[in-house]
Design a protein around this motif. Structure first.
Motif, PDB file in Angstrom:
ATOM      1  N   GLY A  47       1.032   5.734   1.323  1.00  0.00           N
ATOM      2  CA  GLY A  47       2.251   5.639   0.533  1.00  0.00           C
ATOM      3  C   GLY A  47       3.434   5.156   1.358  1.00  0.00           C
ATOM      4  O   GLY A  47       4.205   4.294   0.910  1.00  0.00           O
ATOM      5  N   GLU A  48       3.580   5.687   2.565  1.00  0.00           N
ATOM      6  CA  GLU A  48       4.675   5.264   3.450  1.00  0.00           C
ATOM      7  C   GLU A  48       4.554   3.791   3.812  1.00  0.00           C
ATOM      8  O   GLU A  48       5.533   3.036   3.774  1.00  0.00           O
ATOM      9  CB  GLU A  48       4.676   6.104   4.730  1.00  0.00           C
ATOM     10  N   LEU A  49       3.338   3.370   4.179  1.00  0.00           N
ATOM     11  CA  LEU A  49       3.123   1.975   4.552  1.00  0.00           C
ATOM     12  C   LEU A  49       3.352   1.034   3.363  1.00  0.00           C
ATOM     13  O   LEU A  49       3.920  -0.049   3.528  1.00  0.00           O
ATOM     14  CB  LEU A  49       1.717   1.786   5.118  1.00  0.00           C
ATOM     15  N   ALA A  50       2.936   1.443   2.180  1.00  0.00           N
ATOM     16  CA  ALA A  50       3.139   0.612   0.990  1.00  0.00           C
ATOM     17  C   ALA A  50       4.629   0.456   0.690  1.00  0.00           C
ATOM     18  O   ALA A  50       5.085  -0.632   0.327  1.00  0.00           O
ATOM     19  CB  ALA A  50       2.404   1.210  -0.204  1.00  0.00           C
ATOM     20  N   GLN A  51       5.394   1.525   0.843  1.00  0.00           N
ATOM     21  CA  GLN A  51       6.844   1.436   0.632  1.00  0.00           C
ATOM     22  C   GLN A  51       7.481   0.506   1.666  1.00  0.00           C
ATOM     23  O   GLN A  51       8.348  -0.300   1.339  1.00  0.00           O
ATOM     24  CB  GLN A  51       7.490   2.819   0.700  1.00  0.00           C
ATOM     25  N   HIS A  52       7.056   0.632   2.902  1.00  0.00           N
ATOM     26  CA  HIS A  52       7.575  -0.213   3.977  1.00  0.00           C
ATOM     27  C   HIS A  52       7.240  -1.684   3.691  1.00  0.00           C
ATOM     28  O   HIS A  52       8.084  -2.574   3.843  1.00  0.00           O
ATOM     29  CB  HIS A  52       6.988   0.234   5.312  1.00  0.00           C
ATOM     30  N   ARG A  53       6.014  -1.936   3.245  1.00  0.00           N
ATOM     31  CA  ARG A  53       5.591  -3.290   2.911  1.00  0.00           C
ATOM     32  C   ARG A  53       6.436  -3.853   1.771  1.00  0.00           C
ATOM     33  O   ARG A  53       6.859  -5.015   1.811  1.00  0.00           O
ATOM     34  CB  ARG A  53       4.122  -3.301   2.500  1.00  0.00           C
TER      35      ARG A  53
END
Length: 145
Positions: free
Chosen positions: A30-36
């Protein structure tokens, strides 16, 4: 032999470790998807700016010359410029249609053809479906999350 209570406790212990790993994995994804998503938005803004500057400067420098000076591929420069034009065109079309511009012959519509050399005018033939789409399945929209 283990009692039912002991079996339940063992399963809960085994599940607790797995649940902790699953939770950690889901949080990280979830964190990586938001960052992306944030970076993708920034990239889209930069590409929009590139297209704007390319269009604004087209009267003083062309794509090939920019490519020579910047070592950027002509294809990238062209793509950024064309993406800008496409976006602008899409926004303007509904307003133009609302103003009655769909009958404007300056947009590439041709005038009716007049028969010459004693050719008889033929009525237009009915449209024939393309062979590659006759049995094509209908597209189905999919929800992406």
């Amino acid at each position: 032999m283990a009692t039912p209570e002991e079996i339940e406790r063992r399963v809960e212990e085994a599940d607790a470790a797995r649940s902790a790993r699953r939770s950690a994995a889901a949080k990280r994804i979830g964190e990586l998807a938001q960052h992306r998503a944030a970076i993708a938005e920034q990239l889209a803004d930069i590409e929009r700016d590139l297209g704007d500057v390319l269009a604004e400067s087209s009267d003083v420098i062309d794509i090939e010359e920019l490519a020579r000076f910047t070592d950027l591929p002509v294809s990238d420069l062209t793509r950024w410029r064309e993406a800008r034009k496409t976006n602008r065109t899409r926004r303007k079309k509904p307003a133009a249609r609302a103003a009655g511009a769909q009958n404007d012959t300056s947009r590439g519509q041709s005038a009716p053809r007049i028969p010459t050399n004693d050719q008889a005018a033929k009525p237009p033939e009915p449209a024939v479906p393309r062979g590659d789409t006759v049995n094509a399945p209908d597209r189905v929209a999919a929800e992406v999350s």
